[in-house]
Design a protein around this motif. Structure first.
Motif, mmCIF file in Angstrom:
data_model
loop_
_atom_site.group_PDB
_atom_site.id
_atom_site.type_symbol
_atom_site.label_atom_id
_atom_site.label_comp_id
_atom_site.label_asym_id
_atom_site.label_seq_id
_atom_site.Cartn_x
_atom_site.Cartn_y
_atom_site.Cartn_z
ATOM 1 N N ASN A 227 0.422 18.155 4.982
ATOM 2 C CA ASN A 227 0.587 17.578 6.312
ATOM 3 C C ASN A 227 1.711 16.544 6.237
ATOM 4 N N TYR A 228 2.937 16.997 6.461
ATOM 5 C CA TYR A 228 4.104 16.127 6.322
ATOM 6 C C TYR A 228 4.075 14.974 7.319
ATOM 7 N N GLU A 229 3.643 15.246 8.518
ATOM 8 C CA GLU A 229 3.617 14.217 9.553
ATOM 9 C C GLU A 229 2.702 13.064 9.159
ATOM 10 N N GLN A 230 1.507 13.394 8.688
ATOM 11 C CA GLN A 230 0.543 12.362 8.288
ATOM 12 C C GLN A 230 1.039 11.597 7.056
ATOM 13 N N ALA A 231 1.549 12.329 6.058
ATOM 14 C CA ALA A 231 2.040 11.687 4.835
ATOM 15 C C ALA A 231 3.211 10.760 5.143
ATOM 16 N N ASN A 232 4.122 11.211 6.000
ATOM 17 C CA ASN A 232 5.272 10.380 6.363
ATOM 18 C C ASN A 232 4.838 9.136 7.119
ATOM 19 N N SER A 233 3.836 9.273 7.978
ATOM 20 C CA SER A 233 3.331 8.124 8.733
ATOM 21 C C SER A 233 2.773 7.059 7.802
ATOM 22 N N VAL A 234 2.050 7.473 6.758
ATOM 23 C CA VAL A 234 1.486 6.527 5.800
ATOM 24 C C VAL A 234 2.602 5.835 5.020
ATOM 25 N N LEU A 235 3.574 6.607 4.561
ATOM 26 C CA LEU A 235 4.684 6.032 3.790
ATOM 27 C C LEU A 235 5.450 4.996 4.610
ATOM 28 N N ARG A 236 5.669 5.290 5.853
ATOM 29 C CA ARG A 236 6.419 4.356 6.699
ATOM 30 C C ARG A 236 5.634 3.085 6.947
ATOM 31 N N ALA A 237 4.290 3.177 6.924
ATOM 32 C CA ALA A 237 3.455 1.988 7.089
ATOM 33 C C ALA A 237 3.420 1.143 5.822
ATOM 34 N N LEU A 238 3.491 1.801 4.671
ATOM 35 C CA LEU A 238 3.361 1.094 3.393
ATOM 36 C C LEU A 238 4.696 0.626 2.823
ATOM 37 N N CYS A 239 5.757 1.385 3.072
ATOM 38 C CA CYS A 239 7.027 1.145 2.365
ATOM 39 C C CYS A 239 8.090 0.525 3.262
ATOM 40 N N GLU A 240 8.776 -0.448 2.704
ATOM 41 C CA GLU A 240 9.956 -0.983 3.373
ATOM 42 C C GLU A 240 11.127 -0.022 3.208
ATOM 43 N N SER A 241 11.215 0.586 2.017
ATOM 44 C CA SER A 241 12.253 1.586 1.763
ATOM 45 C C SER A 241 11.887 2.392 0.530
ATOM 46 N N ILE A 242 12.492 3.586 0.447
ATOM 47 C CA ILE A 242 12.375 4.435 -0.744
ATOM 48 C C ILE A 242 13.793 4.816 -1.132
ATOM 49 N N VAL A 243 14.260 4.277 -2.247
ATOM 50 C CA VAL A 243 15.610 4.543 -2.709
ATOM 51 C C VAL A 243 15.569 5.655 -3.750
ATOM 52 N N ILE A 244 16.355 6.713 -3.521
ATOM 53 C CA ILE A 244 16.362 7.862 -4.438
ATOM 54 C C ILE A 244 17.730 7.929 -5.107
ATOM 55 N N ARG A 245 17.732 7.863 -6.434
ATOM 56 C CA ARG A 245 18.975 7.882 -7.203
ATOM 57 C C ARG A 245 19.121 9.232 -7.902
ATOM 58 N N ARG A 246 20.222 9.902 -7.627
ATOM 59 C CA ARG A 246 20.452 11.198 -8.253
ATOM 60 C C ARG A 246 20.927 11.033 -9.692
ATOM 61 N N ASP A 247 21.743 9.994 -9.936
ATOM 62 C CA ASP A 247 22.293 9.827 -11.281
ATOM 63 C C ASP A 247 21.211 9.473 -12.300
ATOM 64 N N GLU A 248 20.259 8.616 -11.898
ATOM 65 C CA GLU A 248 19.192 8.203 -12.815
ATOM 66 C C GLU A 248 17.931 9.033 -12.655
ATOM 67 N N LYS A 249 17.922 9.911 -11.635
ATOM 68 C CA LYS A 249 16.746 10.747 -11.346
ATOM 69 C C LYS A 249 15.486 9.889 -11.194
ATOM 70 N N THR A 250 15.576 8.900 -10.292
ATOM 71 C CA THR A 250 14.446 8.009 -10.044
ATOM 72 C C THR A 250 14.165 7.904 -8.549
ATOM 73 N N ILE A 251 12.896 7.637 -8.237
ATOM 74 C CA ILE A 251 12.467 7.321 -6.870
ATOM 75 C C ILE A 251 11.926 5.898 -6.924
#
Length: 532
Positions: A493-517
């Motif tokens: 359920n992408y909609e529900q999961a995204n709603s929770v993440l937006r409530a909990l997280c200020e940001s999610i930075v994804i780095r391709r070079d270091e392969k980190t979230i």
């Protein structure tokens, strides 16, 4: 009896408003009358608004139909095709133009240019003088058109180079008006509200049909004037607005392509950010584009699902802080890319740009790693009360400010009741206003500013209180459990999961070079880092 057919052509639709059409038609009638030829006005071949320079009229227009009519026997050998000048037949390169004339004459039809009364047919074209005359006329007309086309192109090239200082064209989207005197593009406020309404309703789940129906039910006037103004809003126009990058200020230069014989607008050069005044932020625009891509590809039961990107509107680029948006590269290959990098903005142009450039991050790998972490308990939120204390301090400060304003407002109201003040009483003289004027500051002004301030503090405190509730440990645990349920289903359920993440997280930075979230949460300064 020998029959004549007229071929009327002029270059642009605007010429139909002038004398070109009437003049050519009248001369055809006069020639037929003078030479005792029957003018068939029921089979008159007119390419209204087609340019002979590009040759499109011969391939797809009425002239092509005329050649077909000869081949079908409707137009017979010995008949006449009446034209004003040879340049009306064609302004293409010499060989192409002469081949067209010869194709008609070889079919036994006489071509008459009634400006000079000259007749071209199979026999006359065998005469070197007549052949040379036709070639010279075609050459001259082609050179004139080519020179004119070159000058027009150069003029447009100059306009494109000066595009930062002056709009390229007065043709603008419906929510913008061109101030010719000032050379500026200005937003039309009431139409901007409609554009924002359309995008908001689409994100809320409405389709183009529901949006257009709502606008029509609310009797919102359609844009345009005269014959160009539609009676109702239609799905197709809603779609055009949703797809139009002009809402985020982007302009895409186009040129006309005639390679297929048809006039077609095709993009040329790079897109230009910040050309138009923006109506929306880039994140909202690309969120809608993402939703449109998903709704267009999903069928049946899945058609009600709103998202296919867990990180929508919360994932950020490590280089510029822009939102990472989902792009579909075909064959079920989906990636995250920086919204600013996708715009192609450059530092030289003075726009916000992405120093990391256009980088594709495989969305499938990122989501799989995140979902595994949620299921296994590796995704957790460190306990830290610093954010809670920070928000509580904001609430307390706002309450003190609100009390001070209420006290000031009470004093003014009591003074009015006692008769020592009126709403028109001057409190300060010659106060600069936001509109550039200078006016006296009255009791009425003071009351209004105090009331607005109190209302603003109340709104801010309601938001702070909501944030505070979300950050309390019991709420966080509840949110984590909700997130786990959302990703543990057979179909995420992408909609529900995204709603929770937006409530909990200020940001999610994804780095391709270091392969980190890298997860930055709302309630704590501590980070959570997952490798992928």
């Amino acid at each position: 009896m020998t029959t004549a057919y007229s071929y009327i052509r002029f270059s642009t639709p605007e010429q139909s408003k002038g004398d070109s059409h009437r003049r050519q038609q009248q001369k055809a009638k006069e020639y037929a009358l003078q030479h005792n030829i029957l003018l068939d006005e029921n089979l008159t071949f007119r390419d209204l608004g087609r340019s002979a320079f590009r040759g499109g009229h011969a391939e797809v227009g009425k002239l092509g139909e005329f050649i077909l009519a000869i081949d079908e026997g409707l137009v017979k050998p010995g008949d006449y095709l009446l034209i004003e000048n040879l340049d009306r037949l064609s302004r293409q390169a010499i060989t192409d133009a002469f081949d067209l004339l010869r194709a008609i004459c070889n079919r036994g039809v006489n071509v008459v240019t009634f400006s000079d009364g000259k007749i071209y047919n199979r026999e006359s074209l065998n005469d070197p003088i007549n052949m040379l005359t036709a070639i010279i006329l075609f050459s001259r007309s082609h050179e004139e058109s080519a020179t004119k086309g070159k000058r027009v192109k150069e003029a447009w090239d100059i306009k494109r180079k000066n595009i930062k200082n002056k709009p390229l064209t007065s043709k603008v989207p419906g929510w913008i008006e061109y101030d010719k005197a000032a050379g500026k593009l200005n937003l039309i406020d009431d139409r901007v509200k409609i554009v924002r309404r359309i995008f908001t309703e689409y994100i809320e789940g409405k389709g183009q049909t529901a949006i257009s129906r709502g606008l029509n039910n609310d009797q919102v006037p359609c844009w345009g004037t005269g014959e160009q103004q539609a009676a109702n809003w239609y799905d197709s126009y809603i779609t055009k607005i949703l797809d139009n990058e002009a809402v985020i200020g982007v302009f895409r230069p186009h040129v006309f392509d005639f390679s297929t014989g048809k006039k077609k607008r095709v993009p040329t050069g790079q897109m230009i950010p910040d050309y138009y005044p923006s109506v929306l932020d880039t994140e909202t625009f690309y969120r809608v584009r993402e939703l449109r891509d998903q709704r267009n590809t999903m069928k049946g039961r899945k058609a009600t699902q709103q998202l296919q990107n867990i990180f929508s509107m919360v994932a950020k680029c490590p280089h510029c802080g822009g939102k990472l948006i989902r792009v579909n590269k075909g064959k079920r290959s989906t990636y995250l890319v920086c919204s600013f990098a996708k715009l192609g903005a450059t530092v030289e142009a003075g726009h916000k740009y992405c120093s990391g450039g256009y980088q594709s991050i495989p969305l499938g790998k990122i989501e799989s790693r995140f979902i595994d972490a949620v299921k296994s308990g590796q995704f957790f939120i460190p306990v830290d009360g610093s954010k809670i204390s920070e928000i509580q301090e904001k609430i307390d400060k706002n309450n003190r400010d609100k009390q001070d304003r209420q006290t000031g407002l009470s004093k003014i109201v009591n003074a009015i009741l006692e008769g020592s003040l009126t709403n028109k009483s001057v409190m300060h003289y010659d106060v600069p206003r936001a509109d550039g004027t200078i006016k006296n500051w009255t009791v009425e002004d003071e009351r209004e500013i105090l009331e607005q301030g109190i209302k603003g503090i109340e709104i801010e405190n309601r938001n702070n209180q909501s944030d505070l509730e979300v950050l309390r440990p019991r709420i966080i645990e509840k949110k984590l459990l909700e997130l786990k349920h959302a990703v543990s289903r057979d179909v995420v359920n992408y909609e529900q999961a995204n709603s929770v993440l937006r409530a909990l997280c200020e940001s999610i930075v994804i780095r391709r070079d270091e392969k980190t979230i890298i997860f930055k949460f709302n309630h704590t300064e501590r980070l959570l880092i997952l490798n992928w």
